[in-house]
Write an enzyme that holds these catalytic residues in place. Structure first.
Site, PDB file in Angstrom:
ATOM      1  N   ILE A 129     -15.668 -37.414 -85.193  1.00 50.49           N
ATOM      2  CA  ILE A 129     -15.627 -38.625 -86.028  1.00 50.49           C
ATOM      3  C   ILE A 129     -14.230 -38.701 -86.603  1.00 50.49           C
ATOM      4  O   ILE A 129     -13.626 -37.676 -86.949  1.00 50.49           O
ATOM      5  CB  ILE A 129     -16.699 -38.611 -87.143  1.00 50.49           C
ATOM      6  CG1 ILE A 129     -16.536 -39.853 -88.046  1.00 50.49           C
ATOM      7  CG2 ILE A 129     -16.664 -37.342 -87.975  1.00 50.49           C
ATOM      8  CD1 ILE A 129     -17.685 -40.089 -89.005  1.00 50.49           C
TER       9      ILE A 129
ATOM     10  N   VAL B 297     -11.476 -41.472 -88.987  1.00 49.51           N
ATOM     11  CA  VAL B 297     -11.227 -42.711 -89.742  1.00 49.51           C
ATOM     12  C   VAL B 297      -9.707 -42.876 -89.830  1.00 49.51           C
ATOM     13  O   VAL B 297      -8.982 -41.882 -90.018  1.00 49.51           O
ATOM     14  CB  VAL B 297     -11.847 -42.610 -91.159  1.00 49.51           C
ATOM     15  CG1 VAL B 297     -11.495 -43.828 -92.010  1.00 49.51           C
ATOM     16  CG2 VAL B 297     -13.360 -42.441 -91.069  1.00 49.51           C
TER      17      VAL B 297
ATOM     18  N   GLU C 137     -20.581 -29.358 -85.291  1.00 49.01           N
ATOM     19  CA  GLU C 137     -19.850 -28.186 -85.780  1.00 49.01           C
ATOM     20  C   GLU C 137     -18.556 -28.671 -86.415  1.00 49.01           C
ATOM     21  O   GLU C 137     -18.024 -29.734 -86.036  1.00 49.01           O
ATOM     22  CB  GLU C 137     -19.569 -27.197 -84.647  1.00 49.01           C
ATOM     23  CG  GLU C 137     -18.538 -27.680 -83.690  1.00 49.01           C
ATOM     24  CD  GLU C 137     -18.586 -26.969 -82.345  1.00 49.01           C
ATOM     25  OE1 GLU C 137     -19.626 -26.424 -81.969  1.00 49.01           O
ATOM     26  OE2 GLU C 137     -17.546 -27.002 -81.683  1.00 49.01           O
TER      27      GLU C 137
ATOM     28  N   ASN D  69     -12.208 -27.733 -93.130  1.00 47.72           N
ATOM     29  CA  ASN D  69     -12.175 -29.202 -93.133  1.00 47.72           C
ATOM     30  C   ASN D  69     -13.063 -29.750 -94.262  1.00 47.72           C
ATOM     31  O   ASN D  69     -14.164 -30.253 -94.041  1.00 47.72           O
ATOM     32  CB  ASN D  69     -12.609 -29.731 -91.766  1.00 47.72           C
ATOM     33  CG  ASN D  69     -12.293 -31.211 -91.604  1.00 47.72           C
ATOM     34  OD1 ASN D  69     -12.038 -31.895 -92.598  1.00 47.72           O
ATOM     35  ND2 ASN D  69     -12.310 -31.693 -90.383  1.00 47.72           N
TER      36      ASN D  69
ATOM     37  N   TYR E  16     -20.604 -34.533 -94.275  1.00 45.04           N
ATOM     38  CA  TYR E  16     -21.852 -34.122 -93.612  1.00 45.04           C
ATOM     39  C   TYR E  16     -22.893 -33.663 -94.641  1.00 45.04           C
ATOM     40  O   TYR E  16     -24.067 -34.018 -94.541  1.00 45.04           O
ATOM     41  CB  TYR E  16     -21.574 -32.994 -92.613  1.00 45.04           C
ATOM     42  CG  TYR E  16     -20.556 -33.359 -91.547  1.00 45.04           C
ATOM     43  CD1 TYR E  16     -20.531 -34.629 -90.989  1.00 45.04           C
ATOM     44  CD2 TYR E  16     -19.612 -32.439 -91.103  1.00 45.04           C
ATOM     45  CE1 TYR E  16     -19.596 -34.978 -90.027  1.00 45.04           C
ATOM     46  CE2 TYR E  16     -18.677 -32.770 -90.131  1.00 45.04           C
ATOM     47  CZ  TYR E  16     -18.669 -34.043 -89.606  1.00 45.04           C
ATOM     48  OH  TYR E  16     -17.745 -34.379 -88.656  1.00 45.04           O
TER      49      TYR E  16
END
Ligand SMILES: CC(C)(COP(=O)(O)OP(=O)(O)OC[C@H]1O[C@@H](n2cnc3c(N)ncnc32)[C@H](O)[C@@H]1OP(=O)(O)O)[C@@H](O)C(=O)NCCC(=O)NCCS
Length: 156
Positions: A77, A79, A111, A116, A123
């Protein structure tokens, strides 16, 4: 569900977005993003899906995933840097998880690198539960991977 700004639309992306996906992936993952050709190859696999938030004709955010039986594995993912911390990542994943649950998907897996923090907050904020830690999993930095899982709420 987090509302989207009027200028932004959620949609599933087809192969015609391979180059745009690779471009945003290169911005989000400078050392290990997929090329446009990699993306096109992924679209040739039935299990692959890509979703995005479009602003005008540009991609503000994207996510890619694989279907594995009744589960999805979220691959990536990202952005746009200038659009981060505006809840777009959350808005995108909420819509993807709902869409996938409507098609009968029961669980989502992913994962993430242990360092991060933005991704981990994203998540965990969505309810993903940490299931495992793989030490030294990422070959480039030797960083550990955290594995997460989410049971998708099933539509009535
Ligand atoms: C991870 C990423 C997708 C998050 O997208 P985003 O749109 O900025 O995230 P959101 O605005 O929806 O925020 C979601 C949560 O993350 C938190 N967050 C976002 N950026 C953060 C930062 N830099 N530091 C700490 N927390 C952060 C938000 O506070 C929010 O948590 P909250 O709900 O508890 O307030 C984005 O930072 C990104 O593209 N990073 C580069 C690519 C990447 O690492 N992808 C993940 C690979 S596993």
């Amino acid at each position: 569900m987090i509302p989207l700004p009027d200028s932004i639309r959620f949609r599933e992306l087809g192969e015609s977005y391979a180059a745009a996906l690779a471009e945003l992936e290169a911005v989000c993952f400078p050392n290990h993003g997929w090329s446009a050709e990699d993306m096109r190859n992924m679209f040739s696999q039935n299990a692959f899906r890509a979703y995005g938030l479009l602003e005008g004709s540009g991609l503000a955010a994207y996510t890619t995933l694989f279907h594995v039986a009744d589960s999805i594995e979220i691959l990536n993912i990202g952005v746009l840097p200038e659009r981060r911390c505006q809840k777009l990542g959350r808005a995108l994943l909420e819509r993807v998880l709902r869409r996938e649950a409507e098609t009968g998907i029961l669980r989502a897996f992913l994962e993430v690198r242990v360092g991060n923090t933005p991704a981990i907050r994203l998540y965990e904020g969505l309810g993903f539960v940490r299931t495992c830690r793989r030490r030294g999993y990422y070959a480039d930095t030797g960083e550990d991977a955290l594995l997460y899982e989410l049971a998708l709420p099933q539509p009535l």
